[in-house]
Structure formats: C-alpha cells, structure tokens
Design an enzyme around this catalytic site. Structure first.
Site, PDB file in Angstrom:
ATOM      1  N   GLU A   1     -27.384   7.462  15.108  1.00 36.93           N
ATOM      2  CA  GLU A   1     -27.968   8.696  15.655  1.00 36.93           C
ATOM      3  C   GLU A   1     -27.681   8.840  17.149  1.00 36.93           C
ATOM      4  O   GLU A   1     -27.711   9.945  17.689  1.00 36.93           O
ATOM      5  CB  GLU A   1     -29.476   8.770  15.391  1.00 36.93           C
TER       6      GLU A   1
ATOM      7  N   HIS B   1     -33.008   9.084  11.771  1.00 39.45           N
ATOM      8  CA  HIS B   1     -33.827   8.135  12.504  1.00 39.45           C
ATOM      9  C   HIS B   1     -34.543   7.170  11.565  1.00 39.45           C
ATOM     10  O   HIS B   1     -35.039   7.610  10.535  1.00 39.45           O
ATOM     11  CB  HIS B   1     -34.872   8.917  13.322  1.00 39.45           C
TER      12      HIS B   1
ATOM     13  N   TYR C   1      -3.160  -2.961  -9.190  1.00 37.73           N
ATOM     14  CA  TYR C   1      -1.994  -2.272  -8.613  1.00 37.73           C
ATOM     15  C   TYR C   1      -0.857  -2.150  -9.630  1.00 37.73           C
ATOM     16  O   TYR C   1      -0.218  -1.115  -9.753  1.00 37.73           O
ATOM     17  CB  TYR C   1      -1.504  -3.005  -7.345  1.00 37.73           C
TER      18      TYR C   1
ATOM     19  N   THR D   1      -3.057   0.270   6.963  1.00 37.72           N
ATOM     20  CA  THR D   1      -2.918   0.596   5.541  1.00 37.72           C
ATOM     21  C   THR D   1      -3.170   2.072   5.228  1.00 37.72           C
ATOM     22  O   THR D   1      -2.357   2.705   4.551  1.00 37.72           O
ATOM     23  CB  THR D   1      -3.873  -0.297   4.715  1.00 37.72           C
TER      24      THR D   1
ATOM     25  N   GLU E   1     -10.152 -10.832  14.871  1.00 37.88           N
ATOM     26  CA  GLU E   1     -10.808 -10.936  13.566  1.00 37.88           C
ATOM     27  C   GLU E   1     -10.892 -12.397  13.119  1.00 37.88           C
ATOM     28  O   GLU E   1     -11.946 -12.866  12.674  1.00 37.88           O
ATOM     29  CB  GLU E   1     -10.057 -10.075  12.545  1.00 37.88           C
TER      30      GLU E   1
ATOM     31  N   CYS F   1      -6.017  -6.899   4.959  1.00 34.78           N
ATOM     32  CA  CYS F   1      -7.318  -6.198   4.979  1.00 34.78           C
ATOM     33  C   CYS F   1      -8.362  -6.766   4.008  1.00 34.78           C
ATOM     34  O   CYS F   1      -9.495  -7.041   4.409  1.00 34.78           O
ATOM     35  CB  CYS F   1      -7.140  -4.731   4.603  1.00 34.78           C
TER      36      CYS F   1
ATOM     37  N   ALA G   1      15.181  -6.420  -3.857  1.00 37.99           N
ATOM     38  CA  ALA G   1      16.208  -5.371  -3.948  1.00 37.99           C
ATOM     39  C   ALA G   1      16.957  -5.311  -2.618  1.00 37.99           C
ATOM     40  O   ALA G   1      16.428  -5.696  -1.573  1.00 37.99           O
ATOM     41  CB  ALA G   1      15.557  -4.033  -4.251  1.00 37.99           C
TER      42      ALA G   1
ATOM     43  N   SER H   1       0.827  -1.216   0.000  1.00 38.90           N
ATOM     44  CA  SER H   1       0.000   0.000   0.000  1.00 38.90           C
ATOM     45  C   SER H   1       0.857   1.261   0.000  1.00 38.90           C
ATOM     46  O   SER H   1       0.619   2.188  -0.782  1.00 38.90           O
ATOM     47  CB  SER H   1      -0.892   0.017   1.238  1.00 38.90           C
TER      48      SER H   1
ATOM     49  N   LYS I   1      -9.253 -10.581   4.391  1.00 38.32           N
ATOM     50  CA  LYS I   1      -9.847 -10.682   5.737  1.00 38.32           C
ATOM     51  C   LYS I   1     -11.289 -10.162   5.727  1.00 38.32           C
ATOM     52  O   LYS I   1     -12.195 -10.799   6.262  1.00 38.32           O
ATOM     53  CB  LYS I   1      -8.977  -9.884   6.724  1.00 38.32           C
TER      54      LYS I   1
ATOM     55  N   ASP J   1       4.434  -0.187   7.658  1.00 41.18           N
ATOM     56  CA  ASP J   1       4.705  -1.123   8.758  1.00 41.18           C
ATOM     57  C   ASP J   1       6.192  -1.297   9.060  1.00 41.18           C
ATOM     58  O   ASP J   1       6.552  -1.631  10.186  1.00 41.18           O
ATOM     59  CB  ASP J   1       4.140  -2.516   8.435  1.00 41.18           C
TER      60      ASP J   1
ATOM     61  N   TYR K   1      -5.660  -7.288  16.904  1.00 39.30           N
ATOM     62  CA  TYR K   1      -6.561  -7.209  15.743  1.00 39.30           C
ATOM     63  C   TYR K   1      -6.744  -8.579  15.070  1.00 39.30           C
ATOM     64  O   TYR K   1      -7.858  -9.036  14.846  1.00 39.30           O
ATOM     65  CB  TYR K   1      -5.946  -6.313  14.680  1.00 39.30           C
TER      66      TYR K   1
ATOM     67  N   CYS L   1      -1.852  -5.934   2.697  1.00 42.00           N
ATOM     68  CA  CYS L   1      -3.270  -5.536   2.699  1.00 42.00           C
ATOM     69  C   CYS L   1      -4.066  -6.276   1.623  1.00 42.00           C
ATOM     70  O   CYS L   1      -5.108  -6.860   1.889  1.00 42.00           O
ATOM     71  CB  CYS L   1      -3.377  -4.026   2.495  1.00 42.00           C
TER      72      CYS L   1
HETATM   73  P1  NDP Z   1      -1.111  -6.865  17.630  1.00 40.14           P
HETATM   74  O1  NDP Z   1       0.162  -6.218  17.985  1.00 40.14           O
HETATM   75  O2  NDP Z   1      -2.328  -6.048  17.418  1.00 40.14           O
HETATM   76  O3  NDP Z   1      -1.468  -7.975  18.706  1.00 40.14           O
HETATM   77  C1  NDP Z   1      -0.550  -8.976  19.030  1.00 40.14           C
HETATM   78  C2  NDP Z   1      -1.156  -9.791  20.164  1.00 40.14           C
HETATM   79  O4  NDP Z   1      -0.343 -10.923  20.392  1.00 40.14           O
HETATM   80  C3  NDP Z   1      -1.253  -9.024  21.463  1.00 40.14           C
HETATM   81  O5  NDP Z   1      -2.439  -9.373  22.096  1.00 40.14           O
HETATM   82  C4  NDP Z   1      -0.039  -9.507  22.230  1.00 40.14           C
HETATM   83  O6  NDP Z   1      -0.251  -9.501  23.599  1.00 40.14           O
HETATM   84  C5  NDP Z   1       0.060 -10.947  21.759  1.00 40.14           C
HETATM   85  N1  NDP Z   1       1.424 -11.465  21.817  1.00 40.14           N
HETATM   86  C6  NDP Z   1       2.548 -10.885  21.364  1.00 40.14           C
HETATM   87  N2  NDP Z   1       3.602 -11.688  21.562  1.00 40.14           N
HETATM   88  C7  NDP Z   1       3.137 -12.791  22.169  1.00 40.14           C
HETATM   89  C8  NDP Z   1       3.744 -13.977  22.632  1.00 40.14           C
HETATM   90  N3  NDP Z   1       5.050 -14.177  22.522  1.00 40.14           N
HETATM   91  N4  NDP Z   1       2.971 -14.914  23.205  1.00 40.14           N
HETATM   92  C9  NDP Z   1       1.644 -14.708  23.316  1.00 40.14           C
HETATM   93  N5  NDP Z   1       0.998 -13.603  22.905  1.00 40.14           N
HETATM   94  C10 NDP Z   1       1.757 -12.663  22.331  1.00 40.14           C
HETATM   95  O7  NDP Z   1      -0.726  -7.725  16.333  1.00 40.14           O
HETATM   96  P2  NDP Z   1      -1.619  -8.399  15.229  1.00 40.14           P
HETATM   97  O8  NDP Z   1      -0.787  -9.489  14.683  1.00 40.14           O
HETATM   98  O9  NDP Z   1      -2.979  -8.705  15.739  1.00 40.14           O
HETATM   99  O10 NDP Z   1      -1.738  -7.254  14.149  1.00 40.14           O
HETATM  100  C11 NDP Z   1      -0.565  -6.606  13.677  1.00 40.14           C
HETATM  101  C12 NDP Z   1      -0.876  -5.192  13.306  1.00 40.14           C
HETATM  102  O11 NDP Z   1      -1.530  -5.189  12.056  1.00 40.14           O
HETATM  103  C13 NDP Z   1      -1.865  -4.507  14.261  1.00 40.14           C
HETATM  104  O12 NDP Z   1      -1.218  -3.875  15.315  1.00 40.14           O
HETATM  105  C14 NDP Z   1      -2.544  -3.537  13.370  1.00 40.14           C
HETATM  106  O13 NDP Z   1      -1.788  -2.369  13.399  1.00 40.14           O
HETATM  107  C15 NDP Z   1      -2.521  -4.197  12.017  1.00 40.14           C
HETATM  108  N6  NDP Z   1      -3.822  -4.796  11.697  1.00 40.14           N
HETATM  109  C16 NDP Z   1      -4.871  -3.960  11.477  1.00 40.14           C
HETATM  110  C17 NDP Z   1      -6.108  -4.473  11.169  1.00 40.14           C
HETATM  111  C18 NDP Z   1      -7.258  -3.542  10.970  1.00 40.14           C
HETATM  112  O14 NDP Z   1      -7.035  -2.356  10.744  1.00 40.14           O
HETATM  113  N7  NDP Z   1      -8.488  -4.016  11.070  1.00 40.14           N
HETATM  114  C19 NDP Z   1      -6.336  -5.910  11.042  1.00 40.14           C
HETATM  115  C20 NDP Z   1      -5.168  -6.694  11.320  1.00 40.14           C
HETATM  116  C21 NDP Z   1      -3.963  -6.145  11.624  1.00 40.14           C
HETATM  117  P3  NDP Z   1       0.080  -8.221  24.514  1.00 40.14           P
HETATM  118  O15 NDP Z   1      -1.019  -7.252  24.335  1.00 40.14           O
HETATM  119  O16 NDP Z   1       0.162  -8.807  25.880  1.00 40.14           O
HETATM  120  O17 NDP Z   1       1.399  -7.705  24.027  1.00 40.14           O
END
Ligand code: NDP
Length: 452
Positions: free
Chosen positions: A441, A436, A103, A311, A185, A52, A119, A19, A55, A303, A181, A47
């Site tokens: 609302e 409404h 794309y 994204t 999801e 995204c 690269a 993206s 998903k 990222d 996330y 994405c």
């Molecule tokens: P996140 O960082 O959101 O969540 C990771 C989760 O894994 C947390 O709950 C974390 O726990 C847990 N975790 C991390 N390390 C370990 C471990 N060693 N053992 C057990 N649990 C662990 O990452 P995601 O992979 O869910 O998503 C990555 C990113 O991608 C997101 O932050 C978001 O920015 C983006 N994303 C956005 C979406 C959207 O806009 N709808 C959809 C999917 C992804 P703890 O909280 O304790 O650290």
C-alpha cells in the site's frame, strides 16, 4: 505456405528447447506451421534445469531461516531447526523431472517433431541433426547461454551455478564471485542454508545498471543478515585447498568458490558463421527488431541474442516472432519497462527507469521514497527494512520507475509494472486506494517528495 512446404521439410526448425524455443515452436505450430525442434539436453533449458525454477526452490528453502528466527515473537517454540540438503535436492530434482516431462508433452501435443540431438546449420535453410539433413523455410536459434568463468589461475577449482544445483553436500564456507543476479541470489541461498558466505565483487556497487540507491540498500540488508560483502575485491588466483588470493594481496580459504561472473551466448559449433550469420564480439547472434539475423531465413531469440536475458522476455520474443512468421502480423520486440526481480534475501524488484537513467533522459524528476519496518517484523528483533521508491517525470508526472527491496518484492512489482507500462501518473497512483495493512500500500501513499 503450401508451395514453400513442398520445398522444405519443415516451415520452422528450432534449435534449443528452452523457454524461448519451446514457446516459439508451440505457438508457430498452433498457427498451422509444420515445426521441428532439436534439443540434446533436458527440456526447459536453463530456466527449468539450472536457473529460475530450481533457484527459486532453493531460495524458498533458505527463507525458512528468517521465518524460524521470528517465530518465537509470535509465540511459537520451534526448537533447534536443522536442515537436510539431500532432501531438498531430491525434492527439487523430482519437480524438475516433472517439468521436463511437461515441456516435452507441450511440444508433442502441439504436433512439433522432436529431434533429441545437437543440431548444426549447414546453410541458410539446412540443418544437420542426429545424422540427418533437414531443410526448413525458417531456422530459429534459441540455444541460450552458458556461465562464463574468469581466466585466472586455478579457476577450474571453482564451480558455476550449473554445478551449484547438484552439490553433493553443502560447504561450511563459500566465496561467491560477482555482483549480478546469480551472485546475489546464491549468496543469499547459501547464507540462508547455514553456509558462512562471502560475496566478492570487483566493482564499487552491486548490480550494475540498477538504481544506485537500491543497490546500496540491498548490500546493507544482505550484510545485516550476515552475508560478508566485499566490494572492489576480485580473486586473482585459486590454489588447491581452496585458498583464494585476491587482487589486493589478501588471501582467504573457503570450502567452495562459486563464479557468478556472467554468461556467454551459446553460439559455438552451431555452423552459424558458415551459414553467413553475423555474431557480435561476445558471440551473440545479432538480430533486428523482429529477431531476424543477418541471414533472412535465420532468426534468434532469448539469451543467445544477449538483449534482455530474462525468461519471460525470451517467451515474449517467441510469441512476437510467431506472429511475425506465421500470423501475418509482423511484431517488433518491446523491451521497454521489463519488470525484474533479484531473488536475493531480501528480494529486490524493479520496473522502469532508475533515478540515474531518468535524470539522464528526462532532466527534472521527482523522487518519492519510503523506508520502514514491516508489520510482520514488528514483534521481533529483526532489523530488516522494506524500501520503496518512485521515480516520477516532474513535467508530466508520469511514473518512470518503481523500485522495491523487501519481502515478496517481485510479487508486488509485477502489479505495479502494469501501471508503469500503461504510463500511469503519480496522481493516478495517489488516487488508488491502498490495501491495509500491507507493505504494497505504500506505493499509493507516498505523498512527500524526497529532498535531493
Ligand atoms: P550478470 O551479468 O548479471 O552479472 C555478472 C557479474 O559478474 C557482474 O557483477 C560483473 O561485474 C561480474 N563479472 C563479470 N566478469 C567478471 C570477471 N572477469 N571477474 C570478476 N567479476 C566479473 O550475470 P549473472 O551471471 O549474474 O546472470 C546472467 C544473466 O542471467 C543476468 O544478467 C540476468 O539477465 C539473468 N538472470 C536473471 C535472474 C532473475 O531474473 N532473477 C536470475 C539469474 C540470472 P561488473 O558489473 O563489474 O561487470
């Protein structure tokens, strides 16, 4: 620019056609820059290919379960619904292939040269790609991130979101590890498609950093729909089978384990350190407010910088960077009030500050909340509740945060985000006429402050 052009093969060489990279390349080219991009995988990055877009398609598929369940209350008889995973995957893959083409076409139409290879930086102005050595005035690193799996015995027996989009068949049972996330999801998707789903999160509360009340309510709603949520639970070992031993000594067997335990920036083997680019401890490219790395001619967005990993943020960073580089308009990133949605079932969407963050920064805040059964569910036995919350600065009455759990929360919060970004006050929300009957609302009709 012309003297510089003579010195380098390109004005901008972008690594990664996700993206951020595609947007940056296109906009820079539209500003007159001579641009090349390298991509060894499919166009569109995470994405489009394993994030995204697929998903959301799977999420739509999963939502039909709810629709079928309330259909009878509106007089429909739909028989016993059945679901065919291969059909969904084939349709999804066709759409993704179409988007890959879109794309690529966007890049070609903008006059961007495409290198279909990995690269690697050789120095501050040189990359090696597909056996060629190319020079560029600016190099943009937009290589994204990759799922991270905990280093526990047997973790290779589990999969990540990358593989979840291509499963040959749906398991009958699944353990989703994580509380972010991706975990929420996929737990909702699997459950909606008929998989007996358990979500295990090591922490006390899902979605670290989000409004705490919102996280607790979402966990309640998901559990109400049938996802088994285990907090303070983390796998310690996975044995073939797939038998999972948790840290608390409990064990359970699942057909599939999905690690949704975060992502790490893609900076390995890019030659970044050799070129003098400083990386953070997690491997992210360290950049300033203009997305410039420690090397003047090397920039990074999306990222790979591990700032706000969404994204639309990557594409915004791309546009700001293009203005900085080729439009004489240095533009710093603006990561304030980024709206976001967790496409769990139900959706959770939010913009601005959580109650906790708002109290920390502003001291006195007024809280407004509402919790109701949507009209759509009123004829059925559905227990689902919609939840909305406004966090307001008590002194200025500015709305600092707007949060929602419920159907189409993302669609609703997108509009509210404009008001929050513009600094709208609670009286201005109140002065807005509602539509409404909608759920949305409620955002303009919350009159009583919550106690406490
Ligand atoms: P996140 O960082 O959101 O969540 C990771 C989760 O894994 C947390 O709950 C974390 O726990 C847990 N975790 C991390 N390390 C370990 C471990 N060693 N053992 C057990 N649990 C662990 O990452 P995601 O992979 O869910 O998503 C990555 C990113 O991608 C997101 O932050 C978001 O920015 C983006 N994303 C956005 C979406 C959207 O806009 N709808 C959809 C999917 C992804 P703890 O909280 O304790 O650290």
């Amino acid at each position: 620019m012309s003297a510089e052009r003579a010195r380098y093969d390109y004005d901008l060489f972008c690594i990664g056609a996700g993206s951020g990279g595609v947007r940056a390349s296109r906009v820079c080219a539209n500003y007159g820059a001579h641009v090349a991009i390298a991509e060894h995988g499919r166009f569109g990055g995470t994405c489009v290919n394993v994030g995204c877009i697929p998903k959301k398609l799977l999420s739509y598929a999963a939502h039909w379960r709810d629709d079928f369940s309330i259909a009878a209350s509106f007089g429909w008889s739909v028989g016993e619904p059945s679901f065919d995973w291969p059909t969904l995957l084939a349709n999804k893959d066709r759409e993704i292939a179409r988007l890959n083409g879109v794309y690529e076409r966007l890049l070609l139409d903008a006059g961007v040269a495409i290198f279909r290879a990995r690269a690697r930086l050789r120095d501050a102005h040189t990359v090696e790609v597909g056996g060629k050595t190319i020079t560029a005035r600016h190099i943009l690193v937009a290589t994204g991130s990759w799922p991270r799996v905990p280093a526990i015995p047997g973790s290779p027996l589990g999969i990540t979101s990358n593989e979840a989009f291509h499963l040959e068949e749906l398991p009958r049972s699944a353990l989703v590890v994580g509380g972010g996330y991706v975990a929420l999801e996929f737990a909702s998707i699997f459950h909606g498609l008929g998989v007996a789903t358990t979500l295990a999160h090591r922490g006390e509360r899902l979605l670290r950093g989000f409004d705490g009340e919102l996280c607790e309510r979402l966990a309640g709603e998901m559990a109400g729909k049938g996802v088994k949520i285990r907090l303070r639970a983390n796998p310690a070992r996975i044995d073939p089978g797939v038998q999972v031993a948790f840290e608390d000594g409990s064990t359970a067997r699942y057909e599939l384990v999905l690690f949704a335990t975060g992502r790490k920036p893609n900076t390995a083997n890019l030659g970044l350190e050799d070129a003098g680019v400083t990386l953070a401890a997690d491997g992210a490219v360290l950049v300033d407010r203009y997305s410039r790395s420690s090397v003047d001619s090397v920039w990074a967005i999306g990222d790979v910088t591990n700032r706000v990993n969404l994204t639309p943020v990557a594409t915004a960073e791309a546009t700001w960077l293009a203005k900085t580089l080729f439009h004489d308009e240095p533009t710093p990133v603006d990561h304030d009030n980024v709206p976001t949605t967790v496409f769990a079932n139900p959706n959770l969407a939010t913009v601005g500050l959580s109650e906790e963050k708002a109290r920390e920064r502003f001291g006195a805040v007024d809280i407004y909340r509402t919790h109701f059964r949507a009209l759509r569910d009123s004829l059925s036995a559905s227990e689902e509740k919609t939840f909305m919350k406004l966090v307001v600065d008590a002194a200025s009455q500015r709305v600092l945060g707007a949060h929602m759990i419920g159907r189409d929360a993302g669609e609703i919060i997108q509009g509210i985000a404009i008001a929050v970004k513009l600094g709208a006050t609670k009286p201005q929300f109140d002065a807005t006429i509602g539509i409404h009957p909608t759920a949305a609302e409620e955002f303009v009709t919350m009159r009583s402050k919550a106690s406490g």
